[in-house]
Write an enzyme that holds these catalytic residues in place. Structure first.
Site, mmCIF file in Angstrom:
data_model
loop_
_atom_site.group_PDB
_atom_site.id
_atom_site.type_symbol
_atom_site.label_atom_id
_atom_site.label_comp_id
_atom_site.label_asym_id
_atom_site.label_seq_id
_atom_site.Cartn_x
_atom_site.Cartn_y
_atom_site.Cartn_z
ATOM 1 N N CYS A 1 41.397 9.139 -25.775
ATOM 2 C CA CYS A 1 39.665 9.059 -25.602
ATOM 3 C C CYS A 1 38.575 8.035 -24.119
ATOM 4 C CB CYS A 1 39.296 8.431 -26.897
ATOM 5 S SG CYS A 1 39.778 6.316 -26.719
ATOM 6 N N GLN B 1 38.865 16.242 -27.326
ATOM 7 C CA GLN B 1 40.128 15.622 -27.171
ATOM 8 C C GLN B 1 40.863 15.938 -27.683
ATOM 9 O OE1 GLN B 1 38.763 11.235 -27.710
ATOM 10 N NE2 GLN B 1 40.875 11.378 -28.903
ATOM 11 N N HIS C 1 39.031 2.670 -29.701
ATOM 12 C CA HIS C 1 37.979 4.377 -29.359
ATOM 13 C C HIS C 1 37.332 4.117 -28.172
ATOM 14 C CE1 HIS C 1 36.871 8.347 -29.224
ATOM 15 N NE2 HIS C 1 35.940 8.188 -30.303
ATOM 16 N N ASN D 1 30.745 11.234 -28.111
ATOM 17 C CA ASN D 1 31.765 11.632 -28.358
ATOM 18 C C ASN D 1 32.896 12.371 -27.788
ATOM 19 O OD1 ASN D 1 34.169 10.281 -29.267
ATOM 20 N ND2 ASN D 1 33.656 10.657 -31.605
#
Length: 454
Positions: A76, A70, A372, A393
């Protein structure tokens, strides 16, 4: 002298001398002073045993491909949601290479819709002073990069999705601060105008006409910054068998229906918010939280941690990844080793202080909130109980193991607040509870914080 019933005792020199004597009496003081001043708190308190306990091996381990990035943006929640969708696409259509759905496309429409959401709330609260807490909340951040699962669903239901190759990243989607700063300046200026119009008893039609002119300016700003989004497009790809495929003249909504094919109504948000104001097995929404006016409502079912984790395990066992929200920076080392582990640092032992708080206390006293969103792609079950979780992630491949992180089950208990699962992985009682009308929480409730932070 007393202020409002509280004593007004200053720090005396005698008290300082007492602290100095206590410090001098500790034989470790100078050793630790040299260590911490030279190396910093985290490096001085790091426990390498956490590396051993968090080896990246899992009994259930989904192959979800390369991670996304990102970059310098707060998307996110978009990356995590679109990643769960592309996981299915890669398996179903055997898409070759580092295929991604366009995060820039949903970003464009989110900025546009959030502007309208802000304008509508400014109009609704125009009779309140700017010092009113709700008006102040709106003006503090008219729009930002953050968001929620249901907000992403609202965008997709209205605008669909496109492949990243059709609508790629731009400077401003990867580094969003410049655009956000300028757009928020514009939205606050527009708020002055809209509030003045409403309070001058201007007709609703004229107020809406002025708002639409403002939205036209936002559309132009977003198009210059992210590129104007496609109405129809052609998509070409080769699958893993090197077979060529071409889809011509398809719309974003048609693309979502044909190539993603999810019924978004079957995906629901589950939270673990163990505070006194949120009884378990009840649903909640957050006032003023959203993006698409008249779109999908943000709605959470609050479950205890055992049921919360079991729903995620059920979906992983079925071979499907799980979107989740957490407080990623708490007692973790996420940027390099990719460890979400309560024991990775021992700051309390280093300073000989007590930092223990319950999960509810951390929420109530502003010590923790959702910051997040990521994706669960595996879990290590021992005797049927989770020991650690595999996390995909969206910070690129340099974090953890090629972008994947390890989260201990104990860390999940304390700092995970939300998962999104299909209804079929809930019990019948939980599905009935989820269908109930939600209690509305105040705009600043921590269960809405992911929409404002990343």
């Amino acid at each position: 002298m007393e202020l409002d019933g509280l004593s007004n005792n200053e720090i005396s020199q005698d008290l300082i001398n007492q602290f100095k004597n206590d410090y001098a009496s500790r034989k470790e003081s100078k050793v630790l002073e040299r260590t911490v001043t030279k190396n910093g708190i985290l490096a001085s308190s790091q426990d390498l045993r956490a590396d051993i306990d968090s080896t990246p091996v899992f009994s259930i381990d989904l192959d979800t491909g390369d991670v996304a990035n990102q970059k310098q943006s707060g998307r996110c929640w978009m990356f995590a949601a679109l990643n769960t969708m592309r996981h299915d696409m890669k398996d179903q259509f055997r898409v070759k290479g580092n295929f991604e759905l366009s995060q820039n496309y949903t970003f464009f429409w989110d900025k546009f819709e959030k502007s309208n959401w802000f304008y509508e709330n400014i109009i609704k609260t125009a009779d309140l002073g700017t010092d009113d807490r709700k008006v102040s909340w709106l003006l503090n951040e008219p729009q930002g990069d953050g968001g929620q699962w249901d907000m992403l669903c609202a965008l997709i239901e209205k605008y669909g999705v496109v492949p990243q190759s059709v609508y790629p990243e731009t400077y401003n989607s990867s580094k969003s601060r410049e655009f956000d700063t300028l757009l928020n300046e514009k939205l606050r200026k527009d708020a002055v105008t809209l509030r003045e119009l409403v309070n001058a008893k201007t007709s609703a039609e004229e107020v809406q006409a002025r708002k639409e002119k403002m939205l036209g300016e936002v559309y132009r700003m977003a198009s210059y910054s992210f590129g104007e989004p496609p109405v129809k497009f052609d998509w070409e790809f080769r699958d893993d068998d090197k077979q060529y495929h071409r889809e011509a003249g398809i719309t974003p909504k048609e693309f979502f229906t044909k190539y993603v094919g999810w019924d978004l109504e079957t995906y629901v948000s589950i939270i673990n918010g163990p505070t006194a104001d949120k009884p378990f097995n009840k649903t909640y929404s957050v006032e003023m939280l959203g993006n698409v006016v008249n779109g999908r409502q943000v709605k959470h079912l609050n479950l205890d941690m055992h049921d919360f984790k079991q729903a995620a395990i059920n979906q992983l066992k079925a071979g499907k990844s799980v979107w989740f929200g957490c407080d990623v920076g708490q007692h973790s080392e996420p940027r390099e080793k990719g460890l979400l582990d309560l024991n990775v640092f021992a700051e309390d032992e280093l300073f000989d202080i007590d930092l223990s708080m319950s999960k509810a206390e951390r929420l109530d006293y502003k010590e923790s909130l959702m910051t997040h969103a990521m994706v669960l792609t595996g879990v290590d079950l021992v005797d049927g109980k989770p020991k650690k979780w595999k996390v995909e992630n969206s910070w690129g491949e340099k974090v953890g193991t090629k972008g994947y992180m390890v989260m201990t089950d104990e860390w999940m208990d304390e700092y995970c607040y939300q998962v999104v699962v299909e209804k079929q992985y809930l019990t019948e009682e939980q599905r009935k509870a989820q269908a109930e009308e939600p209690t509305q929480l105040l705009p600043w409730d921590p269960m809405g914080s992911l929409a404002y932070r990343d």
